[in-house]
Design a protein around this motif. Structure first.
Motif, PDB file in Angstrom:
ATOM      1  N   ILE A  46       0.680  -1.259  -0.009  1.00 30.07           N
ATOM      2  CA  ILE A  46      -0.121   0.030   0.005  1.00 30.07           C
ATOM      3  C   ILE A  46       0.797   1.458   0.008  1.00 30.07           C
ATOM      4  O   ILE A  46       0.576   2.221  -0.371  1.00 30.07           O
ATOM      5  CB  ILE A  46      -0.785  -0.264   1.287  1.00 30.07           C
ATOM      6  N   GLN A  62       1.955   6.348   1.503  1.00 28.17           N
ATOM      7  CA  GLN A  62       0.750   6.268   0.988  1.00 28.17           C
ATOM      8  C   GLN A  62      -0.218   7.531   1.312  1.00 28.17           C
ATOM      9  O   GLN A  62      -0.006   8.004   2.368  1.00 28.17           O
ATOM     10  CB  GLN A  62       0.103   5.069   2.094  1.00 28.17           C
ATOM     11  N   LYS A  64      -3.627   9.722   1.105  1.00 28.22           N
ATOM     12  CA  LYS A  64      -5.144   9.653   1.165  1.00 28.22           C
ATOM     13  C   LYS A  64      -5.595  11.252   0.961  1.00 28.22           C
ATOM     14  O   LYS A  64      -5.252  12.017   2.080  1.00 28.22           O
ATOM     15  CB  LYS A  64      -5.655   9.259   2.419  1.00 28.22           C
ATOM     16  N   ASP A  76     -11.352   4.628   9.799  1.00 25.47           N
ATOM     17  CA  ASP A  76     -10.399   4.873   8.647  1.00 25.47           C
ATOM     18  C   ASP A  76      -9.085   4.128   8.831  1.00 25.47           C
ATOM     19  O   ASP A  76      -8.680   3.822   7.605  1.00 25.47           O
ATOM     20  CB  ASP A  76     -10.458   6.475   8.476  1.00 25.47           C
ATOM     21  N   LEU A  87      -6.586  -0.289   6.719  1.00 25.19           N
ATOM     22  CA  LEU A  87      -5.223   0.352   6.225  1.00 25.19           C
ATOM     23  C   LEU A  87      -4.217   0.260   7.235  1.00 25.19           C
ATOM     24  O   LEU A  87      -2.916   0.195   6.718  1.00 25.19           O
ATOM     25  CB  LEU A  87      -5.594   1.930   6.429  1.00 25.19           C
ATOM     26  N   TRP A  88      -4.291   0.239   8.572  1.00 25.76           N
ATOM     27  CA  TRP A  88      -3.189  -0.227   9.530  1.00 25.76           C
ATOM     28  C   TRP A  88      -2.423  -1.549   9.174  1.00 25.76           C
ATOM     29  O   TRP A  88      -1.067  -1.613   9.132  1.00 25.76           O
ATOM     30  CB  TRP A  88      -3.697  -0.214  11.096  1.00 25.76           C
ATOM     31  N   LYS A  90      -2.482  -2.893   6.275  1.00 27.29           N
ATOM     32  CA  LYS A  90      -1.966  -3.033   5.022  1.00 27.29           C
ATOM     33  C   LYS A  90      -0.644  -1.914   5.438  1.00 27.29           C
ATOM     34  O   LYS A  90       0.497  -2.286   4.530  1.00 27.29           O
ATOM     35  CB  LYS A  90      -2.695  -2.242   4.080  1.00 27.29           C
ATOM     36  N   LEU A 110       1.935   7.770   6.254  1.00 28.64           N
ATOM     37  CA  LEU A 110       0.476   8.057   5.770  1.00 28.64           C
ATOM     38  C   LEU A 110       0.333   9.354   5.833  1.00 28.64           C
ATOM     39  O   LEU A 110       0.496  10.190   6.779  1.00 28.64           O
ATOM     40  CB  LEU A 110      -0.384   7.364   7.034  1.00 28.64           C
ATOM     41  N   THR A 112      -2.175  12.446   4.503  1.00 29.11           N
ATOM     42  CA  THR A 112      -3.485  12.932   4.140  1.00 29.11           C
ATOM     43  C   THR A 112      -3.570  14.459   4.478  1.00 29.11           C
ATOM     44  O   THR A 112      -3.090  14.933   5.366  1.00 29.11           O
ATOM     45  CB  THR A 112      -4.544  12.090   4.818  1.00 29.11           C
TER      46      THR A 112
END
Length: 527
Positions: A46, A62, A64, A76, A87-88, A90, A110, A112
């Motif tokens: 991911i 990753q 978002k 989420d 998500l965690w 992945k 991550l 976003t």
């Protein structure tokens, strides 16, 4: 409610746009230390949106991204759709795969533009059942538990058994337990995963992973983002590119090349002006930084001496004039070229550039950051940085820069300890008044004296002339040249020409006598 297909497509497009814009801004910010990039890497799980290596560390993102930033909830982060892991899970799987690829240091992100939710958790969720003081939300967990624990891990607390007793873990135990379960990792690996994971919420499109003062041109960001998208769509599927390959695709190769060579041509026969050399080196040893100047008339050997002089520490050169080059003047006096080339030179001493700059002011910021790093290097390691800037008088006399580097020389008060700027010029009147005032201080300006008689003799010996000249000729040579290197060069060339074209030693000596008498009729100004 089921989402319409068009809404799904729109969300995907927004996400891709944010992903490539983010990647583009990162590349511009890290270009100075960038080694490679990789987009759409199937081996990264991911974290395949964007990978790059800068310095010694690999980075995998990753992304978002939402058109209108909203809230990012615990679900989420942890919950999956249908039979899909969340998500965690992945992110943990991507971390495992990337560690198998290489043992180099790794950070998984991550990223976003959504904000961590501040809404209090309810029901029997891990956040709601924690014993921590209210409010118990994702934002509270990140601020009061995740970030402090990650900091401790980075600071070398490596055992989960040690961390488990901390209030930041005990009070949020259900949340930590759930994250450990979802990761599928052993305790030791879970600690390492937290160390290598960076959660970046509420990112602004103009400043992800960047210094706050970096503001790349939007057109360049768009060009780079489109190029990255084209790389993904390329049928060759070559997602990994070295920095040079990427720059070639962008037509940005010149950004990491010197615009002008900064090597001064050495004469075939050279002897150092010892008085000037000792004065400059002594001044540098007596001071902790700031401006110095070597002043002398045209052809007096300033540039040659500055190219050969030895200062303790790291030395870089910028020449505003280089004779006999393809472009002895063109562009060298421009502030833009000055910032660009000097930044590259300082980077070559071991400092790290924070980007490359896309215009005059952003390139100036890059240079100022390097200057500050040089000051820190002095404080921590005692290593001085010496910036030699030569040929300044050529700029107002012969060049017409759009923005002169003379106007952009750093103020004396802005130079940190351990950073010297040594100027080579015929006159200090060409530099700003604040610098002139500093150079008026005792020991900061060295007037280049003539070569001594002994130094003239050494040059004559090196040229091979003492083998056939009379001893009196050497004295006449010193007197005729007045110890001026350029004048001496002209006379030496004339004498060498006699040696080459007149085989009879007696005739050659007589012609040398006449030549030296004629040369003695000239003196004073080199013109």
């Amino acid at each position: 409610m089921a989402r319409l297909p068009s809404e799904g497509e729109r969300s995907a497009l927004v996400g891709f746009a944010g992903q490539f814009q983010l990647a583009a801004r990162i590349v511009i910010a890290k270009l100075g230390t960038l080694e490679w990039i990789h987009v759409a890497d199937p081996a990264a799980g991911i974290a395949d949106d964007f990978q790059f290596k800068s310095g010694q560390r690999r980075h995998a993102l990753q992304v978002k991204w939402s058109q209108l930033p909203g809230m990012f909830n615990w679900s989420d982060l942890t919950a999956g759709e249908k039979d899909e892991p969340g998500l965690w899970t992945k992110l943990a799987a991507a971390w495992i795969r990337l560690r198998e690829v290489s043992a180099e240091p790794l950070t998984v992100y991550l990223c976003t533009n959504n904000h961590a939710s501040t809404t209090a958790a309810t029901g029997k969720t891990p956040l709601a059942t924690s014993s921590a003081d209210k409010p118990r939300s994702l934002a509270a967990f990140l601020a009061r538990a995740f970030t402090p624990v990650r900091t401790m891990i980075v600071d070398r607390v490596q055992a989960w058994s040690d961390l488990a007793a901390l209030p930041e873990v005990v009070q949020w135990e259900p949340a930590w337990t759930r994250l450990r379960q979802l990761s599928g990792l052993s305790d030791n690996d879970f600690v390492l995963f937290i160390r290598d994971l960076e959660l970046m919420f509420g990112l602004q499109p103009t400043s992800p992973l960047l210094r706050p003062d970096e503001a790349p041109d939007d057109r360049e960001v768009d060009h780079l983002a489109q190029t990255l998208q084209n790389i993904v769509a390329d049928p060759s599927r070559k997602g990994r590119l070295s920095r040079d390959e990427l720059l070639s695709k962008l037509d940005w190769v010149d950004r990491l090349r010197y615009r002008h060579p900064h090597r001064f041509p050495m004469p075939m026969v050279y002897v150092s002006n010892e008085a000037a050399r000792e004065a400059l080196e002594s001044a540098a040893s007596d001071l902790t930084g700031g401006y110095l100047a070597l002043v002398g008339p045209a052809g007096s050997g300033k540039s040659t001496l500055l190219s050969m002089i030895s200062f303790p520490g790291h030395i870089v050169h910028y020449y505003a004039f280089v004779p006999d080059s393809a472009d002895p003047l063109s562009g060298r006096g421009e502030a833009d070229s000055f910032f660009h080339d000097l930044s590259l030179a300082l980077e070559d001493t071991g400092l790290r550039r924070s980007g490359v700059g896309t215009d005059l002011r952003s390139r100036q910021r890059v240079l100022l950051d390097l200057r500050d790093q040089a000051g820190v290097r002095w404080e921590e390691d005692g290593e001085a940085t010496v910036i030699v800037i030569d040929g300044l008088d050529h700029i107002p006399r012969e060049q017409r820069p759009t923005r002169s580097l003379l106007e952009e020389l750093p103020a004396p008060a802005a130079l940190p300890h351990g950073v010297f700027v040594v100027l080579g010029t015929q006159t200090v009147s060409v530099v700003p008044s604040a610098i002139q005032a500093t150079l008026a201080s005792e020991g900061r300006t060295v007037e280049l004296p003539p070569l001594t008689k002994r130094e003239v003799e050494q040059l004559a010996e090196a040229a091979g002339l003492t083998e056939w000249l009379y001893p009196g000729h050497i004295k006449k040579l010193a007197e005729a040249s007045e110890g001026h290197p350029l004048a001496l060069t002209y006379v030496l060339e004339e004498l060498k020409a006699l040696e080459e074209h007149e085989p009879d030693a007696g005739v050659r000596q007589e012609l040398a006598s006449r030549l030296l008498v004629d040369a003695s009729n000239y003196g004073g100004d080199i013109e």
